[in-house]
Design a protein around this motif. Sequence first.
Motif: not given
Length: 524
Positions: A115-126
């Motif tokens: 979902d978008a929240l999980h994707a956003a957290r992946i993006g922030l980590a990267l």
Amino acid sequence: MGTEGANVRVIGGRYRLEAEIGRGGMGVIWRSTDTLLARQVAVKELGLDESLSEGEARLQREQMLREARAVAQLRHPNIIVVHDVVLDDGRPYMVMELVEGPSLAERLAQDGPVDALHAARIGLALLGALRVAHAGGVQHRDLKPANVLLESDTGRIVLTDFGIARVAGATTLTESGGFVGSPEYTAPERMQGGRTGPAADLWSLGALLCAALSGESPFRRDSLGGILHAVLYEEALPPAEAAPLLPVVRGLLEREPERRLDVDEAERLLRAYVATGATPQAAQARLPFLPPPLDTVVVRRRRIPTRVVLVAAAVVAAVTGAGISAAVLLARQDGDGQPPTSTAGPTRTETTTQAPTPTVTVTRAPTRTGQPPVTAPPGYRGVRDAKGFALAVPKGFSRSVDGPWVYYLSADRTFRIGVRVSAPQNGGPAATQQRAAAAGPRTNPGYRDGKITDTSHDAHDAALWEFTWDDPTSGGQARRVMDLCWEEGGRRYDIRVSAPVGRADEARGYFDAAVDTFAPPAGQ
């Protein structure tokens, strides 16, 4: 020298290679035991080209070790920890922490998109990982779901496999004219063979976020040639699932590196989404589009001074034995827009194949000396496009190209002004628009309210086509389109403006200004 046992080797006198857990074009990953410290580690055995001379092989080893040592200096919770780099029997190995968990690619294949929240957290980590890497002079250059690990126990997101990374000040493995990487996630400037900067990693992150949200890269096609054509020439169309993060994805997938979102702005937008759950608002574009000066060679939608010698590196497929030259792709940019023929499909195995350097014919932009400047109303600027035509566009709008169309887009892409120059079609403008309208339901999801009006433009017969459709790239938003078509000087011209239905009146003003100020290329 490594010792051989029952399917076991020990390298460097302490690392026991026990089971293969990964493989790619740059080497093999082994689950291993550090016998000195009694801990589990991952060991990457970097592959060497056996066809190289002894001197070339030595240089390649030195380059790989220099890059591996540089990456080992990076310290960030979202970057793989490198414990050691060793040479054993003349072959380099990288010893890393063992992350227990699947890659993002494996997670997507097994469980589907996040979902978008999980994707956003992946993006922030990267983004955090890339910030540290770039500050240390290291560009990853192969950011893709397979190189992102998801630690099962902690949920930690780990960027790994810097095997083709570029270190500032060092010659890399792939700067001899070959291309190594994953085409679906590779920035267009890398595809074009030029030197690249950290912004290329941010393009890859944009494609990765699309894949996390929808299950596949927006540049996936049925053939390698189709992938390369999509990356180089087609407008990036984020999937509908990316709507909550659309300003981030679009900003990262800006084709011009200088217009791409930087780490700070991408982080700001993603943090805003995580905090509020609402689609974040992008800042105004930082750099307005400037038309190329007359002494500039226009090549591959990038502006390169004529004094620079253009050498097109071979774009080599991430497919064993399959190659396609940059020259073939570049030659098609202003042609029929079709991808070059390729019988090879994309695979996940990356290999380096040296292809002969092709000859590229560079064509100067036509000199427009003596043409009057474009008269622009207040709030607009005159543009003399690289395609030769001129018109006035609102200040802050930026240029983009999608096949035969040249677009000028508002900073948030709410408003789109398109221009197409093509060959006349049978029956003139009215018949041309009638055929387009008949195909409307097939080419435009939710097509409705279509209307064609016979009119004229500068004493030439013209036809105005208006319609509404639902744009899947903006979550099914209803958009109103105005498209004026006419023929002049043996060419067909289309001016098209689109906007959300609720802002169609504002778009009408942009449409009228574009039509009133449009001038065809000199000599037409």
